[in-house]
Design an enzyme around this catalytic site. Structure first.
Site, PDB file in Angstrom:
ATOM      1  N   GLN A  83       2.869 -10.356   9.680  1.00 31.54           N
ATOM      2  CA  GLN A  83       2.048 -10.369   8.377  1.00 31.54           C
ATOM      3  C   GLN A  83       2.595 -10.747   7.342  1.00 31.54           C
ATOM      4  O   GLN A  83       1.955 -10.833   6.113  1.00 31.54           O
ATOM      5  CB  GLN A  83       1.379  -8.859   8.197  1.00 31.54           C
ATOM      6  CG  GLN A  83       0.405  -8.395   9.364  1.00 31.54           C
ATOM      7  CD  GLN A  83       0.151  -7.106   9.305  1.00 31.54           C
ATOM      8  OE1 GLN A  83       0.948  -6.100   9.835  1.00 31.54           O
ATOM      9  NE2 GLN A  83      -1.342  -6.838   8.615  1.00 31.54           N
ATOM     10  N   HIS A 137      -0.373 -14.503   8.514  1.00 30.58           N
ATOM     11  CA  HIS A 137      -1.077 -14.614   6.962  1.00 30.58           C
ATOM     12  C   HIS A 137      -0.371 -15.556   6.205  1.00 30.58           C
ATOM     13  O   HIS A 137      -0.440 -15.625   4.903  1.00 30.58           O
ATOM     14  CB  HIS A 137      -0.760 -13.040   6.224  1.00 30.58           C
ATOM     15  CG  HIS A 137      -1.470 -12.137   6.870  1.00 30.58           C
ATOM     16  ND1 HIS A 137      -1.513 -10.700   6.683  1.00 30.58           N
ATOM     17  CD2 HIS A 137      -2.579 -12.052   7.667  1.00 30.58           C
ATOM     18  CE1 HIS A 137      -2.223  -9.742   7.109  1.00 30.58           C
ATOM     19  NE2 HIS A 137      -3.125 -10.713   7.664  1.00 30.58           N
ATOM     20  N   CYS A 151      -7.932 -30.660  -0.685  1.00 35.62           N
ATOM     21  CA  CYS A 151      -7.695 -31.770   0.296  1.00 35.62           C
ATOM     22  C   CYS A 151      -6.858 -31.189   1.369  1.00 35.62           C
ATOM     23  O   CYS A 151      -6.601 -32.005   2.332  1.00 35.62           O
ATOM     24  CB  CYS A 151      -7.108 -32.808  -0.437  1.00 35.62           C
ATOM     25  SG  CYS A 151      -5.408 -32.699  -1.220  1.00 35.62           S
ATOM     26  N   ARG A 185       0.740  -1.225   0.035  1.00 38.89           N
ATOM     27  CA  ARG A 185       0.032   0.041   0.192  1.00 38.89           C
ATOM     28  C   ARG A 185       0.876   1.235  -0.021  1.00 38.89           C
ATOM     29  O   ARG A 185       0.132   2.334  -0.131  1.00 38.89           O
ATOM     30  CB  ARG A 185      -0.728   0.009   1.146  1.00 38.89           C
ATOM     31  CG  ARG A 185      -1.928  -1.169   1.246  1.00 38.89           C
ATOM     32  CD  ARG A 185      -2.976  -1.032   2.383  1.00 38.89           C
ATOM     33  NE  ARG A 185      -3.847  -2.275   2.398  1.00 38.89           N
ATOM     34  CZ  ARG A 185      -3.713  -3.570   2.599  1.00 38.89           C
ATOM     35  NH1 ARG A 185      -2.480  -3.814   2.858  1.00 38.89           N
ATOM     36  NH2 ARG A 185      -4.817  -4.267   2.535  1.00 38.89           N
TER      37      ARG A 185
END
EC number: 2.3.1.286
Length: 265
Positions: free
Chosen positions: A111, A131, A142, A44
């Site tokens: 993160q 994360h 699976c 960002r």
């Protein structure tokens, strides 16, 4: 709890260092900003991946990933070219290793998916990858996990969207995409680390993605001090006891040096 000024101010590094030196159980929350010095762009920031290419966010959105084969093909090409494969830990990662060696690191919630904390020498038992990780692939059907290099070798060999070798299902990196639930055990351990520390240090994170960002509030609500180190303002700055805007690779070793009594690294 004293509130920090709305922006960077003189003495913030010194004030943050004093708070760190007084703490005994420090939990650290790291975001993309700590890895930019290793050559991995953030998402960002002004030069972030999603800032420069907003369409790239689709590769991190689970609904688009599952429904659109072209998004998956683009994601696999992106994984193959990810700068994390050649990245090396930097001074910020090394400083946190020193904090651990000093016996003050209570938990390291990240993160980031790049594994650089572990490569720097952080104890994997202390690192909570909230994360997930780019180092493994996971089947969405699976649950089979495969080392990512093995799957990327198939991409290099010509498979644009390699299916699971076990069940034929869709594979993706073992990371948490938008729309996916976090692993409950990792989230619970992260919240526990925030609630039981006496100082939470947030490094290189915009603190806009929840529930990771909410760890700041969890820590403050349980009596911990809060230090934020980030180039841009965050929503939690008014709650912080100190806000540091200096470059992470320079400022974080200084904070750790305030704890250890010597230069970090």
């Amino acid at each position: 709890m004293a509130a920090a000024p709305p922006g960077p101010g003189p003495g913030d590094v010194e004030r943050a260092g004093a708070l760190m030196a007084a703490a005994r159980r420090i939990t650290v929350l790291t975001g993309a900003g700590i890895s930019t010095d290793s050559g991995i762009p953030d998402f960002r920031g002004p030069q972030g991946v999603w800032t420069k290419d907003p369409a790239a966010a689709a590769m991190s959105t689970i609904g688009a990933y599952i429904s659109d084969p072209e998004v998956r093909r683009r994601a696999w090409r992106s994984r193959l070219a990810h700068p994390g494969w050649d990245a090396r830990p930097n001074a910020g990662h090394a400083a946190l290793v020193e904090l651990e060696r000093a016996g003050r690191l209570h938990g390291l919630v990240t993160q980031n998916i790049d594994g650089l904390h572990q490569r720097a020498g952080s104890d994997p038992a202390l690192v909570l990858e909230i994360h997930g990780t780019m180092l493994e692939a996971e089947c969405l059907s699976c649950g089979l996990r495969t080392p990512m290099p093995e799957v990327l070798a198939r991409v290099e060999a010509g498979e644009e969207d390699p299916p699971c070798p076990e069940c034929g299902g869709i594979q993706k990196s073992a990371t948490i995409s938008f729309g996916q639930a976090l692993r409950e055990d990792v989230l619970d351990a992260s919240v526990a680390a925030a609630r039981s520390c006496d100082l939470l240090l947030a490094v290189g994170t915009s603190l806009t993605v929840h529930p990771a960002a909410g760890l700041c509030g969890e820590a403050a609500d349980h009596g911990a001090r809060l230090v934020i180190m980030n180039a841009e303002p965050t929503p939690y700055d008014p709650l912080a006891d100190a806000v540091v805007r200096d470059p992470i690779g320079e400022a974080l070793p200084l904070l750790v040096a305030a704890v250890t009594g010597g230069p970090a690294g």
